[in-house]
Design a protein around this motif. Sequence first.
Motif, PDB file in Angstrom:
ATOM      1  N   ARG A  83      -4.307  -3.454   3.466  1.00  0.00           N
ATOM      2  CA  ARG A  83      -5.130  -2.560   3.032  1.00  0.00           C
ATOM      3  C   ARG A  83      -6.701  -3.037   3.083  1.00  0.00           C
ATOM      4  NH1 ARG A  83      -1.986  -2.928  -2.330  1.00  0.00           N
ATOM      5  NH2 ARG A  83      -1.108  -0.801  -2.527  1.00  0.00           N
ATOM      6  N   PRO A  84      -7.535  -1.914   3.439  1.00  0.00           N
ATOM      7  CA  PRO A  84      -8.916  -2.143   3.414  1.00  0.00           C
ATOM      8  C   PRO A  84      -9.467  -2.992   2.308  1.00  0.00           C
ATOM      9  CG  PRO A  84      -8.541   0.307   3.298  1.00  0.00           C
ATOM     10  CD  PRO A  84      -7.115  -0.622   3.331  1.00  0.00           C
ATOM     11  N   PRO A  85     -10.653  -3.543   2.201  1.00  0.00           N
ATOM     12  CA  PRO A  85     -11.060  -4.360   1.344  1.00  0.00           C
ATOM     13  C   PRO A  85     -11.397  -3.739   0.190  1.00  0.00           C
ATOM     14  CG  PRO A  85     -12.146  -5.233   3.275  1.00  0.00           C
ATOM     15  CD  PRO A  85     -11.238  -3.717   3.848  1.00  0.00           C
ATOM     16  N   TYR A  86     -12.025  -2.511   0.231  1.00  0.00           N
ATOM     17  CA  TYR A  86     -12.472  -1.528  -0.786  1.00  0.00           C
ATOM     18  C   TYR A  86     -11.280  -1.144  -1.644  1.00  0.00           C
ATOM     19  CZ  TYR A  86     -10.972   2.949   1.744  1.00  0.00           C
ATOM     20  OH  TYR A  86     -10.376   3.612   2.166  1.00  0.00           O
ATOM     21  N   ARG A  87      -9.879  -1.043  -1.206  1.00  0.00           N
ATOM     22  CA  ARG A  87      -8.738  -0.709  -2.037  1.00  0.00           C
ATOM     23  C   ARG A  87      -7.811  -1.825  -2.617  1.00  0.00           C
ATOM     24  NH1 ARG A  87      -5.182   3.995   0.626  1.00  0.00           N
ATOM     25  NH2 ARG A  87      -4.461   3.826  -1.236  1.00  0.00           N
ATOM     26  N   ASP A  88      -8.317  -3.115  -2.130  1.00  0.00           N
ATOM     27  CA  ASP A  88      -7.604  -4.219  -2.616  1.00  0.00           C
ATOM     28  C   ASP A  88      -7.948  -4.569  -4.258  1.00  0.00           C
ATOM     29  OD1 ASP A  88      -6.098  -5.123  -0.508  1.00  0.00           O
ATOM     30  OD2 ASP A  88      -7.709  -6.209   0.173  1.00  0.00           O
ATOM     31  N   GLY A  89      -7.043  -4.528  -4.798  1.00  0.00           N
ATOM     32  CA  GLY A  89      -7.063  -4.770  -6.427  1.00  0.00           C
ATOM     33  C   GLY A  89      -7.025  -6.358  -6.761  1.00  0.00           C
TER      34      GLY A  89
END
Length: 237
Positions: A17-23
Amino acid sequence: MFPSHSHHLKGDVCLTRPPYRDGKKLRAVKVYTIAQESKYLLVQNIPSVRGVIEQLLPYFNQYGKLEQYWRLDGYERIDSSTDDAFFDTVLIKFLQIQQARYAKFRLDDINFMGSNLHICYAPECENVDDLREKFNERRTIVQRKSLMNKYVKGRKQSISILRQKIPKKQSTFMYQRSTLIPKEDSDAVNTIESSSAKSFERTTNEIRSKIREIVTKSNLIPLALQREIKKKKRLQI
């Protein structure tokens, strides 16, 4: 004996996943359709301890009413190991599919008595009545959302048409008119405003005349200006 299926296994965590979508918590990427969702939940990795089921059920009861539950003795997963002898598996049936969906979302992978629970759907346990109820519920949800979208679109179109029909001068006049004052009292308001303006001018003139008298009586201005003021008064007389 309850058979094991491939969808009972826990999926791998997604690491691309891209960093902005990592929870905060790593999760697997999986899309559930109406055929894969169910009121039946299969709860795995439960420690095999006496009375553990009575301690586990309150966790699920807080998300909805349980219709029935079964303890699956002898259940073996596809990727079974020697540690499976120390864990139990429970099949839980909720009264509504929405309750099962929310319970799975909240309780999957939580730590229960030192073990991380794995919860998955079990649609293979459904009968014809369960399937009919599930599809009818889905149909009503889709119809409700479609009607809501149509209502919102129609509302936006009607507002845009009204804005185009109303001319600019009329719209500014409507905006300037106060909603607190009735139309019949508009003339009375205008008369009140004019009388207040006249009284304001009268008071200002009186204050100016009093200030001039005070200044003339005192020695704050030079004698030449005092003489000019006296001459003006004589001429007025």
